[in-house]
Design an enzyme around this catalytic site. Structure first.
Site, PDB file in Angstrom:
ATOM      1  N   LYS A   1       0.851  -1.098   0.144  1.00  0.00           N
ATOM      2  CA  LYS A   1      -0.112   0.036  -0.085  1.00  0.00           C
ATOM      3  C   LYS A   1       0.828   1.344   0.019  1.00  0.00           C
ATOM      4  O   LYS A   1       1.991   1.337   0.695  1.00  0.00           O
ATOM      5  CB  LYS A   1      -0.822   0.035   1.381  1.00  0.00           C
TER       6      LYS A   1
ATOM      7  N   SER B   1     -10.187   0.285   6.652  1.00  0.00           N
ATOM      8  CA  SER B   1      -9.693   0.434   5.590  1.00  0.00           C
ATOM      9  C   SER B   1      -9.321  -0.871   4.810  1.00  0.00           C
ATOM     10  O   SER B   1      -8.751  -0.820   3.756  1.00  0.00           O
ATOM     11  CB  SER B   1      -8.486   1.199   5.542  1.00  0.00           C
TER      12      SER B   1
ATOM     13  N   SER C   1      -9.510   2.715   2.843  1.00  0.00           N
ATOM     14  CA  SER C   1      -8.219   3.330   2.049  1.00  0.00           C
ATOM     15  C   SER C   1      -7.660   2.398   1.366  1.00  0.00           C
ATOM     16  O   SER C   1      -6.525   2.852   0.640  1.00  0.00           O
ATOM     17  CB  SER C   1      -7.614   4.025   2.924  1.00  0.00           C
TER      18      SER C   1
END
Length: 471
Positions: free
Chosen positions: A79, A178, A154
């Protein structure tokens, strides 16, 4: 014949160990898909093809020496919130376009040691603040099931990449849902470990206790295998759980026994309700759990609505503390400015009171609910909305209200520090105005009992007819 990207990571690893495919071949196959399909999905901010192929060559050398690392040579992704030495890490912000860390996060180090091959950095909203993924760097992440709709956030880029077969599994992080939110939107498994299970070091901070790194994967066994890689206490961790005595992969192959499971489908926020699709998925999971012999008990939502404003004080204080120059504020997205300015209004005493309230209130809930081994809820209250739904009015306060309508179930488990997972067990029927869409259900367990939760998730996954994983 099954294409390589249709296999989960466990099966890909078996092919590598049997020498039926090399890591270079496997990595090249996934890189081609990432380069061809990734831009439309907004899956990646940065692809690192040369580094990936070099890592694959190294993995092949280790495989030739019969290195037993279970995921050796398997493609993955990191990520873009996660510090990666020598690789641009924008955190989804145009302000950070030129940011190239010199230090790997511990999770990156552990994945490298395990021989996983990262293809690059996955898309995330600016500083990971929202439950949908959109930014001024590469734009929105979209669910492969319907590219007009959000992949969630996210960790939206990671979930989209896994769902579309660009990688079989990926690292994400979860401070309010997330990992689980995009897992539901994209029809994959998303596992948020217990607080302290995965290190945020060496330069990260766990000041609020909300966020933790964890896996997104196509199957529970893959999520367990990646958690085995990540779940190692590291020097300097301010709070950590001891290294697990039983691998999570072993838990995934173990029957959980008969459990007592609480369930509810009403959000803890007043004025917010679950969609019929979310309730249908939850009901199906309830029936399956009962058929497996578990005692499933309907209870009122035990979390009080007073948690939400206190959570907001903690959440906004985090971004308010970021060293962002005053002259750069106008370069931030409206949603980021909204949270930053809210955080600046929070006093030190208010922040301390908010953190105390989250801890004491969730402690009371955990004590009251201790008779239950697990909890079952919908993951989200809505199916994946249109990409522009959250910001179509241009008012960030309205975007926040819509986020609460979208995801009123996930953040309470970050407040409580318990493990929680979204499972892709349901797909809606297509209609005249929308495609079939995945709908996740969420199981949570007691603090520190990630293994038993993995066992239950694997059992439920095996007992549920699985929708297509590659839409």
């Amino acid at each position: 014949m099954t294409d390589l990207h249709e296999l989960d990571a466990t099966d890909q690893a078996a092919l590598l160990r049997s020498r039926e495919v090399s890591s270079v071949e496997l990595t090249g196959h996934h890189l081609e898909r990432a380069e061809r399909l990734g831009p439309e999905l907004g899956a990646f901010i940065t692809l690192t093809a040369d580094r990936a192929l070099a890592a694959a060559e190294q993995a092949d050398r280790r495989l030739a020496e019969d290195d037993p690392a279970p995921l050796l040579g398997v493609p993955t992704a990191i990520k873009d919130l996660t510090s990666t030495a020598g690789v641009g890490t924008t955190m989804g912000s145009a302000l950070m376009r030129s940011n190239v860390p010199t230090v790997d996060a511990h999770v990156v180090t552990l994945m490298h040691r395990a021989g996983l091959v990262s293809l690059g950095k996955t898309n995330t909203p600016e500083f990971g603040l929202s439950s949908y993924t959109d930014n001024d760097v590469v734009g929105p992440a979209r669910t492969p099931w319907d590219t007009s709709r959000t992949a969630g956030g996210s960790s939206g880029g990671a979930a989209a990449a896994v769902a579309a077969g660009l990688v079989p599994l990926a690292q994400g992080s979860d401070g309010g849902g997330s990992i689980r939110i995009p897992a539901s939107c994209c029809g994959v498994v998303g596992l948020k470990p217990s607080r302290g299970r995965v290190s945020a070091g060496p330069v990260g901070s766990e000041w609020s206790g909300l966020a933790v790194d964890g896996p997104l994967a196509r199957t529970v066994r893959d999520a367990a295998a990646l958690l085995d890689v990540l779940a190692h206490p590291m020097p300097g961790d301010p709070r950590h759980l001891p290294a697990p005595s039983i691998p999570f992969s072993t838990w995934a192959a173990r029957e959980p026994g008969r459990l007592r499971i609480a369930r509810w489908s009403d959000p803890y926020l007043p004025g917010v309700s679950s969609s019929p699709e979310s309730v249908e998925a939850w009901q199906e999971a309830s029936r399956t759990l009962q058929a497996l012999g578990h005692d499933v008990v309907e209870v009122p939502n035990p979390f009080p609505p007073e948690l939400e404003p206190q959570f907001n004080r903690v959440w906004s204080s985090g971004i308010a503390a970021a060293p962002i120059p005053e002259e750069a504020l106008e370069l931030l997205q409206p949603n980021t400015r909204y949270w930053l300015l809210r955080g600046r209004e929070v006093t030190g005493a208010e922040l301390a009171a908010a953190m105390q309230f989250l801890e004491s209130t969730t402690r009371e809930v955990l004590v009251a609910m201790h008779e239950f081994d697990a909890w079952l809820t919908p993951t989200l209250a809505l199916v994946p909305p249109a990409v522009d739904w959250f910001h179509e009015t241009g008012d960030p306060a309205d975007a926040h209200r819509r986020e609460l309508e979208f995801t009123p179930f996930t953040a309470v488990y970050n407040m409580a520090g318990v493990p929680a997972a979204s499972l892709p067990l349901h797909v809606t029927a297509p209609t005249a105005d929308r495609s079939a869409l995945p709908v996740g259900v969420m199981l949570a367990g007691r603090p520190g009992e990630d293994g038993p939760l993995v066992s239950l998730c694997a059992q439920l996954e095996a007992a549920t007819p699985q929708p297509a994983r590659l839409p």
